[in-house]
Design a protein around this motif. Sequence first.
Motif, PDB file in Angstrom:
ATOM      1  N   ALA A   1      30.987  -9.991 -11.545  1.00  0.00           N
ATOM      2  CA  ALA A   1      31.670  -8.854 -12.165  1.00  0.00           C
ATOM      3  C   ALA A   1      31.936  -7.774 -11.130  1.00  0.00           C
ATOM      4  O   ALA A   1      31.212  -7.645 -10.134  1.00  0.00           O
ATOM      5  CB  ALA A   1      30.841  -8.285 -13.313  1.00  0.00           C
TER       6      ALA A   1
ATOM      7  N   VAL B   1      32.750  -2.468 -13.514  1.00  0.00           N
ATOM      8  CA  VAL B   1      32.477  -3.096 -14.818  1.00  0.00           C
ATOM      9  C   VAL B   1      30.978  -3.109 -15.089  1.00  0.00           C
ATOM     10  O   VAL B   1      30.529  -2.874 -16.213  1.00  0.00           O
ATOM     11  CB  VAL B   1      33.047  -4.527 -14.855  1.00  0.00           C
ATOM     12  CG1 VAL B   1      32.578  -5.273 -16.102  1.00  0.00           C
ATOM     13  CG2 VAL B   1      34.564  -4.491 -14.795  1.00  0.00           C
TER      14      VAL B   1
ATOM     15  N   ILE C   1      34.488 -11.269 -14.270  1.00  0.00           N
ATOM     16  CA  ILE C   1      35.268 -10.166 -14.829  1.00  0.00           C
ATOM     17  C   ILE C   1      35.849  -9.424 -13.639  1.00  0.00           C
ATOM     18  O   ILE C   1      35.124  -8.738 -12.905  1.00  0.00           O
ATOM     19  CB  ILE C   1      34.408  -9.222 -15.691  1.00  0.00           C
ATOM     20  CG1 ILE C   1      33.647 -10.007 -16.766  1.00  0.00           C
ATOM     21  CG2 ILE C   1      35.279  -8.152 -16.352  1.00  0.00           C
ATOM     22  CD1 ILE C   1      32.695  -9.148 -17.575  1.00  0.00           C
TER      23      ILE C   1
ATOM     24  N   LEU D   1      41.667  -8.141 -20.437  1.00  0.00           N
ATOM     25  CA  LEU D   1      40.728  -7.419 -21.292  1.00  0.00           C
ATOM     26  C   LEU D   1      41.165  -5.970 -21.494  1.00  0.00           C
ATOM     27  O   LEU D   1      41.237  -5.486 -22.609  1.00  0.00           O
ATOM     28  CB  LEU D   1      39.316  -7.435 -20.684  1.00  0.00           C
ATOM     29  CG  LEU D   1      38.592  -8.771 -20.637  1.00  0.00           C
ATOM     30  CD1 LEU D   1      37.285  -8.634 -19.859  1.00  0.00           C
ATOM     31  CD2 LEU D   1      38.313  -9.286 -22.051  1.00  0.00           C
TER      32      LEU D   1
ATOM     33  N   ILE E   1      39.000 -11.561 -17.863  1.00  0.00           N
ATOM     34  CA  ILE E   1      38.084 -12.680 -17.655  1.00  0.00           C
ATOM     35  C   ILE E   1      38.787 -13.704 -16.774  1.00  0.00           C
ATOM     36  O   ILE E   1      39.928 -14.090 -17.036  1.00  0.00           O
ATOM     37  CB  ILE E   1      37.690 -13.334 -18.986  1.00  0.00           C
ATOM     38  CG1 ILE E   1      37.040 -12.307 -19.918  1.00  0.00           C
ATOM     39  CG2 ILE E   1      36.740 -14.507 -18.750  1.00  0.00           C
ATOM     40  CD1 ILE E   1      36.801 -12.827 -21.320  1.00  0.00           C
TER      41      ILE E   1
ATOM     42  N   ARG F   1      31.855 -15.788 -22.893  1.00  0.00           N
ATOM     43  CA  ARG F   1      33.246 -15.334 -22.827  1.00  0.00           C
ATOM     44  C   ARG F   1      33.646 -14.647 -24.132  1.00  0.00           C
ATOM     45  O   ARG F   1      34.311 -13.601 -24.108  1.00  0.00           O
ATOM     46  CB  ARG F   1      34.185 -16.508 -22.538  1.00  0.00           C
ATOM     47  CG  ARG F   1      35.652 -16.088 -22.510  1.00  0.00           C
ATOM     48  CD  ARG F   1      36.520 -16.982 -21.664  1.00  0.00           C
ATOM     49  NE  ARG F   1      36.597 -18.348 -22.159  1.00  0.00           N
ATOM     50  CZ  ARG F   1      37.372 -19.287 -21.594  1.00  0.00           C
ATOM     51  NH1 ARG F   1      38.112 -18.985 -20.529  1.00  0.00           N
ATOM     52  NH2 ARG F   1      37.391 -20.515 -22.076  1.00  0.00           N
TER      53      ARG F   1
ATOM     54  N   ILE G   1      32.107 -11.188 -24.200  1.00  0.00           N
ATOM     55  CA  ILE G   1      32.852 -10.271 -23.323  1.00  0.00           C
ATOM     56  C   ILE G   1      34.107  -9.773 -24.039  1.00  0.00           C
ATOM     57  O   ILE G   1      34.421  -8.578 -24.021  1.00  0.00           O
ATOM     58  CB  ILE G   1      33.221 -10.962 -22.000  1.00  0.00           C
ATOM     59  CG1 ILE G   1      31.962 -11.271 -21.188  1.00  0.00           C
ATOM     60  CG2 ILE G   1      34.168 -10.082 -21.176  1.00  0.00           C
ATOM     61  CD1 ILE G   1      32.213 -12.164 -19.985  1.00  0.00           C
TER      62      ILE G   1
ATOM     63  N   SER H   1      34.364  -5.850 -25.075  1.00  0.00           N
ATOM     64  CA  SER H   1      35.410  -5.146 -24.344  1.00  0.00           C
ATOM     65  C   SER H   1      36.319  -4.412 -25.323  1.00  0.00           C
ATOM     66  O   SER H   1      36.693  -3.255 -25.115  1.00  0.00           O
ATOM     67  CB  SER H   1      36.236  -6.118 -23.502  1.00  0.00           C
ATOM     68  OG  SER H   1      35.452  -6.685 -22.488  1.00  0.00           O
TER      69      SER H   1
END
Length: 315
Positions: free
Chosen positions: A106, A110, A154, A171, A281, A297, A300, A304
């Motif tokens: 990431a 983030v 990410i 995202l 992603i 996933r 996330i 998000s």
Amino acid sequence: MDIHRFNQKIRLRHFHALAAVAQQKSISAAAKMLSISQPALSKTLTELKQLCGYDIFIRHGQGVTLTHEGQQLLPHALQILNTLQHATDTIFMLETAPVQVIRLAALTTVAMGILPRIIDAFHHRSPNVQLQVSTLHNNVLLAALRAREYDLGIGRLAEKAFMEGLEYELLFTEKIKLVVNPAHPLLKGNVSLAAAMNWPVVISPEGTAPWRIAQRILASQHCILPETRVETSSTSLARQLALHYNYVWFVPSGAVREDLQHQALTPLPLHFSDLGEAVGIITPVDTALNATAEQLRATIRDYSLILNKTTFLLK
């Protein structure tokens, strides 16, 4: 047989004793097999006889043999002991099974923003997973994903050459804010980007997304960064400079969401038309995610959306 009394008083030690005597055909050998004394085993067998209401075994010169009634009871005792062993094996396998490992890369911004809540939510959904998380600059993150060093990442959408072999799912868009501590003298007067550039500035190094976005914003208002700025890839250092000293920090808004929400830092009342840069992603195209990585996933995606709605309300 008093069935109620039998059900209330019977214990596993009685079944173990019966099975051992049936196998060894000797009280002393059965006691040794169970790692107990012979008197203790004899006491347990006497208890079993009293609970059943009939003799369980017959003594003779060569040892002992089960009576007809004992032979009728033995299969049930063995079934109970086998069921217990199966349950024990199942529980032990659950406890000693290898923990599944998911590798996530990431962006640092983030990690300071939405990632802690994503990790917490994921572990509530998948508690038996080890999550290995690395914070990387975007070019390193993309290269590591192409090399299959991580299951998913990410990161920012980059030029086509850098995204080759990678799948991208948007995202949010990462925008830049200029933030200071709430007591900063700059807040007492008319705030402008030009006025802000007269104060010490902390910013990510050249080549990073925050640097690029900042340069576009500055160019749009005919401003430049001060030569005496601090450039650092350490968001924790930049945050400390903004929190405790009079530095103006160019930072992606998501990275300071908590600080803005709790008013530890304050955004300068400046509004820019720059759209920022897309974050999403990223996964290798030819590697299918397993069910657990797919769960990560999905988490996330969910968080998000939730956290970016909250960030929008704070703008």
